[in-house]
Design an enzyme around this catalytic site. Sequence first.
Site, PDB file in Angstrom:
ATOM      1  N   CYS A   7     -83.051 -45.094 -26.941  1.00 53.33           N
ATOM      2  CA  CYS A   7     -83.187 -44.108 -28.023  1.00 53.33           C
ATOM      3  C   CYS A   7     -82.643 -44.747 -29.299  1.00 53.33           C
ATOM      4  O   CYS A   7     -82.527 -45.968 -29.381  1.00 53.33           O
ATOM      5  CB  CYS A   7     -82.494 -42.791 -27.668  1.00 53.33           C
ATOM      6  N   ASN A  10     -78.130 -44.469 -28.705  1.00 49.21           N
ATOM      7  CA  ASN A  10     -77.596 -44.726 -27.360  1.00 49.21           C
ATOM      8  C   ASN A  10     -76.340 -43.889 -27.082  1.00 49.21           C
ATOM      9  O   ASN A  10     -75.434 -44.323 -26.366  1.00 49.21           O
ATOM     10  CB  ASN A  10     -77.311 -46.227 -27.147  1.00 49.21           C
ATOM     11  N   CYS A  12     -76.862 -40.001 -27.206  1.00 49.76           N
ATOM     12  CA  CYS A  12     -77.318 -38.658 -26.801  1.00 49.76           C
ATOM     13  C   CYS A  12     -78.381 -38.717 -25.699  1.00 49.76           C
ATOM     14  O   CYS A  12     -78.124 -38.344 -24.562  1.00 49.76           O
ATOM     15  CB  CYS A  12     -77.884 -37.889 -28.004  1.00 49.76           C
ATOM     16  N   ARG A  13     -79.593 -39.184 -26.031  1.00 49.09           N
ATOM     17  CA  ARG A  13     -80.711 -39.096 -25.090  1.00 49.09           C
ATOM     18  C   ARG A  13     -80.723 -40.194 -24.035  1.00 49.09           C
ATOM     19  O   ARG A  13     -80.867 -39.906 -22.832  1.00 49.09           O
ATOM     20  CB  ARG A  13     -82.046 -39.102 -25.860  1.00 49.09           C
ATOM     21  N   SER A  14     -80.620 -41.455 -24.447  1.00 49.24           N
ATOM     22  CA  SER A  14     -80.784 -42.519 -23.444  1.00 49.24           C
ATOM     23  C   SER A  14     -79.635 -42.594 -22.434  1.00 49.24           C
ATOM     24  O   SER A  14     -79.889 -42.936 -21.267  1.00 49.24           O
ATOM     25  CB  SER A  14     -81.057 -43.884 -24.094  1.00 49.24           C
ATOM     26  N   ASP A 118     -84.658 -35.363 -30.786  1.00 43.75           N
ATOM     27  CA  ASP A 118     -83.305 -35.862 -31.006  1.00 43.75           C
ATOM     28  C   ASP A 118     -82.366 -34.662 -31.169  1.00 43.75           C
ATOM     29  O   ASP A 118     -82.507 -33.888 -32.114  1.00 43.75           O
ATOM     30  CB  ASP A 118     -83.293 -36.717 -32.275  1.00 43.75           C
TER      31      ASP A 118
HETATM   32  P1  4NP Z   1     -79.701 -40.522 -29.782  1.00 38.92           P
HETATM   33  O1  4NP Z   1     -79.191 -39.518 -30.914  1.00 38.92           O
HETATM   34  O2  4NP Z   1     -80.690 -41.451 -30.446  1.00 38.92           O
HETATM   35  O3  4NP Z   1     -80.356 -39.618 -28.789  1.00 38.92           O
HETATM   36  O4  4NP Z   1     -78.481 -41.232 -29.248  1.00 38.92           O
HETATM   37  C1  4NP Z   1     -78.608 -39.960 -32.100  1.00 38.92           C
HETATM   38  C2  4NP Z   1     -77.293 -40.338 -32.116  1.00 38.92           C
HETATM   39  C3  4NP Z   1     -76.706 -40.762 -33.301  1.00 38.92           C
HETATM   40  C4  4NP Z   1     -77.440 -40.792 -34.453  1.00 38.92           C
HETATM   41  C5  4NP Z   1     -78.767 -40.409 -34.443  1.00 38.92           C
HETATM   42  C6  4NP Z   1     -79.345 -40.002 -33.260  1.00 38.92           C
HETATM   43  N1  4NP Z   1     -76.833 -41.194 -35.669  1.00 38.92           N
HETATM   44  O5  4NP Z   1     -77.478 -41.060 -36.716  1.00 38.92           O
HETATM   45  O6  4NP Z   1     -75.687 -41.703 -35.649  1.00 38.92           O
END
Ligand code: 4NP
Length: 144
Positions: A7, A10, A12-14, A118
Site C-alpha cells: 500500500c 505500510n 494501515c492496509r498492507s 485508504d
Molecule cells: P496505508 O495508509 O497506505 O494503508 O498504510 C496510509 C498511511 C499513511 C499515510 C497515507 C496512507 N500517510 O500519508 O502518512
Amino acid sequence: MKILMVCLGNICRSPLAEGILRHLSDQRSLGWEIDSAGTGNWHVGHPPDPRSVKVAGLHGIDISGLRGRQFQAEDFDTFDRIFVMDLDNYRDVLRKARSDADRGKVQLLLEHQQPVPDPWYDDALFEPVYKLIFSACERIVRNS
Ligand code: 4NP
C-alpha cells in the site's frame, strides 16, 4: 509461494493484508512466505496504525509486531506475486519494474479493478477495509 502486499504507507492496509493472509496460510499449513511494504517511506520502521492493530485483534489476528518498510525493486526478485491496494500503488510499483516478468507479478488485491479504500483519514473505514481484505485473501487461498 512468496507473496508481498503493498500500500502507500505500510501501516494501515498492507499490514492487515499481510496478517490476514498469514493467518489463513498458517491455518491451512500452506507454508507461504508473506510480507508487506509501502510505496512511500514516511513510516519505515513504524508499527502498524493502532486502528489496524485493533481491528485485526478483534478478529483474532495480532499484527502489532510488524514494522513498516519501503517497496524496492529487489522485491521483484524475492516475491512470486505482488498485490497492491489501489491504482496509485499499482503505478508506483510498476515504475520500479525492470522487465515484463516483474510487471506480470503485480495485480490489484480486489477484483474488477476495485481499490481497497485508504482508511487513514476515516476511522469508520477500518472494519469494512478489514472485511474487503479478508474476502480477497480467502479468494487467493481458494484459487491457489
Ligand atoms: P496505508 O495508509 O497506505 O494503508 O498504510 C496510509 C498511511 C499513511 C499515510 C497515507 C496512507 N500517510 O500519508 O502518512
